[in-house]
Design a protein around this motif. Sequence first.
Motif, short mmCIF file in Angstrom:
data_model
loop_
_atom_site.label_atom_id
_atom_site.label_comp_id
_atom_site.label_asym_id
_atom_site.label_seq_id
_atom_site.Cartn_x
_atom_site.Cartn_y
_atom_site.Cartn_z
N CYS A 31 1.26 -6.73 2.89
CA CYS A 31 2.54 -5.70 2.52
C CYS A 31 3.27 -4.45 3.34
CB CYS A 31 1.94 -4.70 0.88
SG CYS A 31 1.26 -5.77 -0.12
N GLY A 32 3.72 -5.59 4.37
CA GLY A 32 3.87 -4.23 5.23
C GLY A 32 5.41 -4.25 5.32
N ARG A 33 6.51 -3.99 6.46
CA ARG A 33 7.50 -4.08 6.40
C ARG A 33 8.34 -5.09 5.98
NH1 ARG A 33 5.02 -3.18 11.64
NH2 ARG A 33 5.55 -1.26 12.67
N VAL A 34 8.31 -6.26 6.48
CA VAL A 34 8.74 -7.85 5.71
C VAL A 34 8.01 -7.80 4.17
CG1 VAL A 34 8.90 -10.27 6.31
CG2 VAL A 34 8.98 -8.81 8.10
N GLY A 35 7.20 -7.81 4.35
CA GLY A 35 6.56 -7.36 2.80
C GLY A 35 7.36 -7.27 1.97
N LEU A 36 7.17 -5.60 2.38
CA LEU A 36 7.58 -4.79 1.25
C LEU A 36 9.64 -4.78 1.26
CD1 LEU A 36 7.29 -2.37 -0.33
CD2 LEU A 36 8.22 -1.03 1.91
N THR A 37 10.04 -5.30 1.82
CA THR A 37 11.96 -6.19 1.77
C THR A 37 11.62 -6.80 1.22
OG1 THR A 37 12.05 -4.51 3.80
CG2 THR A 37 13.56 -6.07 3.34
N ALA A 38 11.06 -8.00 1.68
CA ALA A 38 11.09 -9.38 0.65
C ALA A 38 10.73 -9.38 -0.49
CB ALA A 38 9.90 -10.65 1.22
N ALA A 39 9.71 -8.37 -1.09
CA ALA A 39 9.20 -8.51 -2.22
C ALA A 39 10.52 -7.45 -3.14
CB ALA A 39 8.29 -7.41 -2.36
N ARG A 40 11.45 -5.79 -2.30
CA ARG A 40 11.78 -5.52 -3.32
C ARG A 40 13.36 -7.37 -3.17
NH1 ARG A 40 12.12 0.33 0.52
NH2 ARG A 40 12.59 -0.91 1.73
N VAL A 41 13.88 -7.00 -2.48
CA VAL A 41 15.06 -8.34 -2.51
C VAL A 41 14.91 -9.10 -3.46
CG1 VAL A 41 16.32 -9.87 -1.44
CG2 VAL A 41 15.53 -7.57 -0.33
N LEU A 42 13.26 -10.32 -3.51
CA LEU A 42 13.37 -11.31 -4.07
C LEU A 42 13.18 -10.71 -5.63
CD1 LEU A 42 10.69 -12.60 -2.01
CD2 LEU A 42 12.77 -14.09 -2.94
N ARG A 43 12.20 -8.87 -6.24
CA ARG A 43 12.19 -8.31 -7.58
C ARG A 43 13.95 -7.73 -7.92
NH1 ARG A 43 12.05 -3.30 -9.33
NH2 ARG A 43 10.84 -3.05 -10.93
N SER A 44 15.20 -7.58 -6.99
CA SER A 44 15.99 -7.00 -7.72
C SER A 44 16.90 -9.19 -7.73
CB SER A 44 16.63 -6.65 -6.47
OG SER A 44 17.19 -7.63 -5.01
N LEU A 45 16.31 -10.24 -7.33
CA LEU A 45 17.30 -10.96 -8.08
C LEU A 45 16.36 -12.02 -9.06
CD1 LEU A 45 17.67 -13.01 -4.03
CD2 LEU A 45 19.45 -12.21 -5.43
N GLY A 46 15.64 -11.42 -9.87
CA GLY A 46 14.80 -11.40 -11.08
C GLY A 46 13.53 -12.30 -10.85
N ALA A 47 13.58 -12.48 -9.13
CA ALA A 47 11.78 -13.34 -9.60
C ALA A 47 10.69 -12.08 -9.65
CB ALA A 47 11.72 -13.21 -7.83
N LYS A 48 10.03 -13.43 -10.14
CA LYS A 48 8.38 -12.49 -11.26
C LYS A 48 7.23 -12.46 -9.19
CE LYS A 48 8.92 -14.24 -15.08
NZ LYS A 48 8.21 -15.15 -15.99
N VAL A 49 7.50 -11.08 -8.67
CA VAL A 49 6.98 -10.91 -7.49
C VAL A 49 5.68 -10.07 -7.52
CG1 VAL A 49 6.98 -10.06 -4.94
CG2 VAL A 49 9.05 -11.29 -6.59
N THR A 50 4.27 -10.70 -6.64
CA THR A 50 2.80 -9.99 -6.97
C THR A 50 2.80 -9.93 -5.50
OG1 THR A 50 2.20 -11.19 -8.53
CG2 THR A 50 0.64 -10.35 -6.96
N ALA A 51 2.46 -8.75 -4.67
CA ALA A 51 2.00 -8.60 -3.48
C ALA A 51 -0.01 -7.90 -3.06
CB ALA A 51 3.00 -7.84 -2.86
N LEU A 52 0.24 -8.58 -2.03
CA LEU A 52 -1.51 -8.54 -2.16
C LEU A 52 -1.62 -7.94 -0.05
CD1 LEU A 52 -1.09 -12.44 -3.12
CD2 LEU A 52 -3.16 -11.06 -4.39
N SER A 53 -2.67 -7.29 -0.18
CA SER A 53 -3.02 -6.40 1.12
C SER A 53 -4.81 -6.12 1.04
CB SER A 53 -2.09 -5.47 1.51
OG SER A 53 -2.77 -4.54 2.11
N ASN A 54 -4.80 -5.98 2.05
CA ASN A 54 -6.02 -5.30 1.86
C ASN A 54 -6.20 -3.40 2.36
OD1 ASN A 54 -7.75 -7.52 2.09
ND2 ASN A 54 -7.55 -7.75 4.18
N ASN A 55 -5.03 -3.15 2.82
CA ASN A 55 -4.82 -1.70 2.46
C ASN A 55 -4.08 -0.60 1.50
OD1 ASN A 55 -2.52 0.46 3.28
ND2 ASN A 55 -3.36 0.05 5.10
N LYS A 56 -5.01 -0.24 1.04
CA LYS A 56 -4.54 0.54 -0.76
C LYS A 56 -3.10 0.88 -0.64
CE LYS A 56 -9.29 1.43 -1.62
NZ LYS A 56 -10.53 2.54 -2.25
N SER A 57 -3.11 1.92 0.81
CA SER A 57 -1.83 2.83 0.59
C SER A 57 -0.78 1.58 0.40
CB SER A 57 -2.01 3.20 1.87
OG SER A 57 -2.99 4.38 2.35
#
Length: 294
Positions: free
Chosen positions: A162-188
């Motif tokens: 869920c770093g820089r690429v993960g965050l941007t990818a999640a936002r863009v894919l979600r905006s296109l209607g994908a059902k996105v689940t992101a995973l990380s070890n980092n609580k923040s």
Amino acid sequence: MYKEQLLGKKTAVVGGDARQLVIAEALCKKGAEVFLCGFDQLNLTEPGYRKVQVDDIPYEALDALIFPVSGIKSDGDIKSSFSAANLNINHQLLERCPESCLLFSGIETSWTASSKREFVYLFEEDDIAIQNSIPTVEGILWLIIQDTDYTIHGAEVVITGCGRVGLTAARVLRSLGAKVTALSNNKSEIARMNEVGVKAMHLKDLHLCIKDANIWINTIPGADIINEETLTASHPNIFIIELASHPNARQRVLTGEKNIHYLEAPSLPGLVAPKTAGNILAKAILDKIIEKGE
């Protein structure tokens, strides 16, 4: 005045892809002398460029030495898209550079970490990594459209990291209607994903997410999460995009054995938008060289 900001500076650009050419051009336009290594397949005759071999770079006179985004492999090999020859460097060559010479690499590798010299790792700079996430995600969209027979809208997408690429990818894919689940070890990072409206979970729950996923995008380097256990838990028709540089070769073997659609794409910006991606890197490199000389 600005055209000659690097007049008299000697720089070397070693290996890489089209982004390195953009960097070399930017250096040349500012007045620097540019030694090119690993570009023998290109006809570069413009004033300011000099093609050389690795051993012939004038290390003692350099003000900046620029390696590819993918860095230097553990054995000293350097990737080059424009040379059929093998590029390899050793630590003794690097130690010939003056202390004032700036050494640039996209990422840290075991080779650069074991060097006595200090490197500037461009992708550890937030401004560069965030800007670079945009062409990376455009490349992800291109791969999904090219390599699947279904729409992004409605697709089940898992993103590990869920770093820089993960965050941007999640936002863009979600905006296109994908059902996105992101995973990380980092609580923040998990909290940030939830804050922007993306479902986020701890990485230990990966096996629960990939059993129904159409697409799995991995952005975490060296984590060994694409393994026997996770591939067994994955949907048999899953499409895996590996973005991390220098992925474990075992991943290719395992996915091949399980007949899983697996694609390594560590240098997407250089493939889909080399001009933009190169300009992002060039600006950062120029700024640091100019600042060093002030």
